[in-house]
Design a protein around this motif. Structure first.
Motif, PDB file in Angstrom:
ATOM      1  N   MET A   1       0.841  -1.181   0.000  1.00  0.00           N
ATOM      2  CA  MET A   1       0.000   0.000   0.000  1.00  0.00           C
ATOM      3  C   MET A   1       0.892   1.252   0.000  1.00  0.00           C
ATOM      4  O   MET A   1       1.803   1.364   0.803  1.00  0.00           O
ATOM      5  CB  MET A   1      -0.891  -0.035   1.246  1.00  0.00           C
ATOM      6  N   SER A   2       0.635   2.179  -0.891  1.00  0.00           N
ATOM      7  CA  SER A   2       1.481   3.368  -0.984  1.00  0.00           C
ATOM      8  C   SER A   2       1.042   4.428   0.014  1.00  0.00           C
ATOM      9  O   SER A   2      -0.112   4.503   0.404  1.00  0.00           O
ATOM     10  CB  SER A   2       1.439   3.929  -2.404  1.00  0.00           C
ATOM     11  N   GLU A   3       2.010   5.269   0.405  1.00  0.00           N
ATOM     12  CA  GLU A   3       1.717   6.338   1.347  1.00  0.00           C
ATOM     13  C   GLU A   3       1.169   7.549   0.607  1.00  0.00           C
ATOM     14  O   GLU A   3       1.519   7.807  -0.539  1.00  0.00           O
ATOM     15  CB  GLU A   3       2.987   6.729   2.097  1.00  0.00           C
ATOM     16  N   PHE A   4       0.334   8.263   1.264  1.00  0.00           N
ATOM     17  CA  PHE A   4      -0.241   9.498   0.719  1.00  0.00           C
ATOM     18  C   PHE A   4       0.820  10.584   0.773  1.00  0.00           C
ATOM     19  O   PHE A   4       1.372  10.883   1.829  1.00  0.00           O
ATOM     20  CB  PHE A   4      -1.472   9.879   1.545  1.00  0.00           C
ATOM     21  N   ASP A   5       1.137  11.183  -0.375  1.00  0.00           N
ATOM     22  CA  ASP A   5       2.173  12.209  -0.452  1.00  0.00           C
ATOM     23  C   ASP A   5       1.515  13.578  -0.604  1.00  0.00           C
ATOM     24  O   ASP A   5       1.203  14.011  -1.711  1.00  0.00           O
ATOM     25  CB  ASP A   5       3.110  11.916  -1.615  1.00  0.00           C
ATOM     26  N   LEU A   6       1.302  14.243   0.519  1.00  0.00           N
ATOM     27  CA  LEU A   6       0.644  15.545   0.520  1.00  0.00           C
ATOM     28  C   LEU A   6       1.460  16.576  -0.252  1.00  0.00           C
ATOM     29  O   LEU A   6       0.919  17.412  -0.974  1.00  0.00           O
ATOM     30  CB  LEU A   6       0.392  16.021   1.953  1.00  0.00           C
ATOM     31  N   GLY A   7       2.786  16.511  -0.132  1.00  0.00           N
ATOM     32  CA  GLY A   7       3.656  17.450  -0.844  1.00  0.00           C
ATOM     33  C   GLY A   7       3.486  17.340  -2.348  1.00  0.00           C
ATOM     34  O   GLY A   7       3.385  18.351  -3.051  1.00  0.00           O
ATOM     35  N   ALA A   8       3.437  16.119  -2.866  1.00  0.00           N
ATOM     36  CA  ALA A   8       3.263  15.906  -4.306  1.00  0.00           C
ATOM     37  C   ALA A   8       1.889  16.411  -4.751  1.00  0.00           C
ATOM     38  O   ALA A   8       1.756  17.018  -5.822  1.00  0.00           O
ATOM     39  CB  ALA A   8       3.423  14.433  -4.645  1.00  0.00           C
ATOM     40  N   MET A   9       0.901  16.167  -3.926  1.00  0.00           N
ATOM     41  CA  MET A   9      -0.448  16.628  -4.255  1.00  0.00           C
ATOM     42  C   MET A   9      -0.504  18.157  -4.295  1.00  0.00           C
ATOM     43  O   MET A   9      -1.119  18.746  -5.192  1.00  0.00           O
ATOM     44  CB  MET A   9      -1.457  16.099  -3.244  1.00  0.00           C
ATOM     45  N   MET A  10       0.162  18.811  -3.365  1.00  0.00           N
ATOM     46  CA  MET A  10       0.191  20.277  -3.335  1.00  0.00           C
ATOM     47  C   MET A  10       0.931  20.833  -4.551  1.00  0.00           C
ATOM     48  O   MET A  10       0.524  21.833  -5.131  1.00  0.00           O
ATOM     49  CB  MET A  10       0.842  20.775  -2.038  1.00  0.00           C
ATOM     50  N   ARG A  11       2.014  20.169  -4.963  1.00  0.00           N
ATOM     51  CA  ARG A  11       2.751  20.611  -6.157  1.00  0.00           C
ATOM     52  C   ARG A  11       1.877  20.468  -7.400  1.00  0.00           C
ATOM     53  O   ARG A  11       1.856  21.352  -8.261  1.00  0.00           O
ATOM     54  CB  ARG A  11       4.052  19.822  -6.311  1.00  0.00           C
ATOM     55  N   GLN A  12       1.137  19.376  -7.492  1.00  0.00           N
ATOM     56  CA  GLN A  12       0.237  19.171  -8.631  1.00  0.00           C
ATOM     57  C   GLN A  12      -0.855  20.235  -8.647  1.00  0.00           C
ATOM     58  O   GLN A  12      -1.215  20.751  -9.705  1.00  0.00           O
ATOM     59  CB  GLN A  12      -0.387  17.775  -8.587  1.00  0.00           C
ATOM     60  N   ALA A  13      -1.365  20.566  -7.468  1.00  0.00           N
ATOM     61  CA  ALA A  13      -2.406  21.594  -7.378  1.00  0.00           C
ATOM     62  C   ALA A  13      -1.850  22.949  -7.815  1.00  0.00           C
ATOM     63  O   ALA A  13      -2.534  23.721  -8.508  1.00  0.00           O
ATOM     64  CB  ALA A  13      -2.956  21.674  -5.954  1.00  0.00           C
ATOM     65  N   GLN A  14      -0.630  23.252  -7.447  1.00  0.00           N
ATOM     66  CA  GLN A  14       0.011  24.512  -7.844  1.00  0.00           C
ATOM     67  C   GLN A  14       0.196  24.568  -9.354  1.00  0.00           C
ATOM     68  O   GLN A  14      -0.068  25.597  -9.987  1.00  0.00           O
ATOM     69  CB  GLN A  14       1.361  24.664  -7.124  1.00  0.00           C
ATOM     70  N   VAL A  15       0.642  23.468  -9.952  1.00  0.00           N
ATOM     71  CA  VAL A  15       0.823  23.414 -11.411  1.00  0.00           C
ATOM     72  C   VAL A  15      -0.519  23.606 -12.098  1.00  0.00           C
ATOM     73  O   VAL A  15      -0.632  24.369 -13.068  1.00  0.00           O
ATOM     74  CB  VAL A  15       1.481  22.079 -11.832  1.00  0.00           C
ATOM     75  N   LEU A  16      -1.558  22.957 -11.600  1.00  0.00           N
ATOM     76  CA  LEU A  16      -2.892  23.088 -12.187  1.00  0.00           C
ATOM     77  C   LEU A  16      -3.385  24.528 -12.076  1.00  0.00           C
ATOM     78  O   LEU A  16      -3.934  25.084 -13.032  1.00  0.00           O
ATOM     79  CB  LEU A  16      -3.881  22.136 -11.508  1.00  0.00           C
TER      80      LEU A  16
END
Length: 108
Positions: free
Chosen positions: A1-16
């Motif tokens: 099971m993979s860990e939730f990466d909040l940092g990656a999600m925030m970077r994706q949100a910034q790019v979007l």
């Protein structure tokens, strides 16, 4: 099971967010045209749904005043509908399916 990466999600949100801002700036420079009365009245609007111009054919000036007013309203609404469609198409290209609700993207 993979860990939730909040940092990656925030970077994706910034790019979007940056992509959406850029798209909106580009839409402001795109022009759509609506018409009514077989071209007697034409309206141009930006992709951000701002009215740019209205053009009346010389033949429109011989028509009844109320009819010309109705044609102007119809042409403007036609142009704004096209601008809204253009916005939805552009946003749809950026946002993965299922993330945009039925009302479209708020603020656009």
């Amino acid at each position: 099971m993979s860990e939730f990466d909040l940092g990656a999600m925030m970077r994706q949100a910034q790019v979007l967010r940056q992509q959406l801002e850029s798209m909106q700036q580009n839409l402001d420079h795109e022009v759509v045209e609506g018409s009514a009365g077989s071209g007697l009245v034409k309206a141009k609007a930006s992709g951000t749904q701002r009215l740019i111009s209205i053009e009346l054919a010389p033949a429109a000036m011989t028509e009844d005043r109320e009819m010309v007013q109705d044609l102007i309203v119809a042409a403007v609404n036609n142009a704004l509908d096209k601008a809204k469609s253009l916005q939805q198409q552009r946003v749809g290209n950026l946002i993965p399916p299922g993330l945009m609700g039925p009302g479209g993207f708020p603020g656009l």
